[in-house]
Design a protein around this motif. Sequence first.
Motif, short mmCIF file in Angstrom:
data_model
loop_
_atom_site.label_atom_id
_atom_site.label_comp_id
_atom_site.label_asym_id
_atom_site.label_seq_id
_atom_site.Cartn_x
_atom_site.Cartn_y
_atom_site.Cartn_z
N SER A 196 0.85 -1.20 0.00
CA SER A 196 0.00 0.00 0.00
C SER A 196 0.89 1.25 0.00
N PRO A 197 0.42 2.36 -0.59
CA PRO A 197 1.23 3.59 -0.60
C PRO A 197 1.25 4.25 0.78
N PHE A 198 2.30 4.98 1.06
CA PHE A 198 2.42 5.71 2.31
C PHE A 198 2.75 7.16 1.95
N PHE A 199 1.97 8.10 2.49
CA PHE A 199 2.13 9.52 2.16
C PHE A 199 2.72 10.25 3.36
N SER A 200 3.65 11.15 3.03
CA SER A 200 4.30 11.94 4.09
C SER A 200 4.43 13.38 3.62
N ASN A 201 4.40 14.35 4.58
CA ASN A 201 4.50 15.77 4.24
C ASN A 201 5.93 16.29 4.29
N ARG A 202 6.86 15.36 4.43
CA ARG A 202 8.26 15.75 4.40
C ARG A 202 9.08 14.66 3.72
N LYS A 203 10.28 15.00 3.39
CA LYS A 203 11.15 14.08 2.67
C LYS A 203 11.64 12.97 3.61
N LEU A 204 11.50 11.73 3.13
CA LEU A 204 11.98 10.58 3.88
C LEU A 204 13.00 9.82 3.04
N ASP A 205 14.03 9.40 3.69
CA ASP A 205 15.04 8.55 3.03
C ASP A 205 14.78 7.10 3.44
N VAL A 206 14.44 6.26 2.45
CA VAL A 206 14.15 4.83 2.72
C VAL A 206 15.22 4.00 2.03
N ASN A 207 15.96 3.24 2.81
CA ASN A 207 17.03 2.37 2.30
C ASN A 207 16.72 0.91 2.68
N ARG A 208 16.74 0.05 1.68
CA ARG A 208 16.48 -1.37 1.93
C ARG A 208 17.80 -2.10 2.15
N LEU A 209 17.84 -2.87 3.21
CA LEU A 209 19.04 -3.65 3.54
C LEU A 209 18.80 -5.09 3.07
N THR A 210 19.50 -5.47 2.01
CA THR A 210 19.33 -6.82 1.46
C THR A 210 20.25 -7.80 2.19
N ALA A 211 19.75 -9.01 2.38
CA ALA A 211 20.53 -10.04 3.07
C ALA A 211 21.37 -10.81 2.06
#
Length: 393
Positions: A196-211
């Motif tokens: 599902s989408p997630f909305f935010s009113n500010r900039k977010l940095d999302v980093n995925r850590l792969t195993a």
Amino acid sequence: SALANLSWEMRGEEIRNLVDIGQLVELPEHPIVDAIYNEGDNFTGVTLRELTQKYLDLVGEAFWIKVRNQDGMPTEFLPVPPHWVDDTPSTEKPYFALNIPNSTIARYPEKVMPEDMIWFYHPNPYNPYLRGVGMGRTLSDELETDEYAAKFLKTFFYNQARPDYLISSENLTKEDTERLERRWLDKLRGMYRGFSPFFSNRKLDVNRLTADYGHLQMLDLRNHERDTCLQVYGAQPEIFGITEASNRATSEVAEYLFSRWVIVPRAEFLRAVLQQKLVPDYDRRIILHFESPIMQDKEHILKVATIAPWCLELDEWRSMMDLMPLPDGKGRGVFCKPLNYEFFSIDDARRKLEAWRLDYNTQRPHSSLADRTPSEFARQWQPEADGRRILNL
């Protein structure tokens, strides 16, 4: 004796022949049997033999101390771990020197004379006059590699604790960060909320850590080391429940191969040592032997028996069906003879029937014919002119 030194198969057949003609007698009860199967203060007979075989497979030697009665006859055996034996008999020290780590074990002496010790050992090819060597030592690298691989995998799952995503944003207070975490989890956690989408009113940095699951290739390494150990000891994978590459045929033959090439050689080795080191303490005429642990191939036996069914007694057929023998020996000496087994072809039947006819008519006298053969009786009939025949008596 020469019989005791025969191979397992030849000795078993010779013993059966000598028992049948009465030159050997089986001893179901004897002091040597009681000693081998005796339940001592610390170990049963089964535990003693199991422990001995483990020592032989791992380090190539095992030791038994003979515990004698007042008549000097062994009645019990004390197992001695190989690492407790500092020295074996030599010209300088004609005894076994023991180093017992626990002083409370009062039954173990520090010195044991050779006649009071049974030393099982597989000679070291490098120097057969030194201590024994077992296959466990030759597999030390494989066993240690498997142990280290297991510890590595444990460390990977235990210490590599980390989240799948790292989410950050600038100028967030602690309270804002905790509120963002709760909102993220409440909105997206769960199977039905995924993607599902997630909305935010500010900039977010999302980093995925792969195993990196390349570490899990250690499982293949462990399987390889396991298979190496099984092959060195000659054990079939199916015996230990490893059935990835098995079928019904390999599963059925696994027990036969395991008994024939793993159990029998080890049992024969123990028997040979006890024959040499223990039997003289009782009676040199005794010959140790063991029942075959190899399961019979019932399908093969049945196939062979059906080729010549008249070769087996009735009780033997009942035994193949797991039935008890007939009472009063009624099944002994009784053979199932097919009516048609005498003839192998039409020509063979004609020859045998003609031979029987000639014998019956010309060679065998009959009491009903005044002890004359049928041909002799027929010749006494005289023909008359009217075609009748008159018997001349």
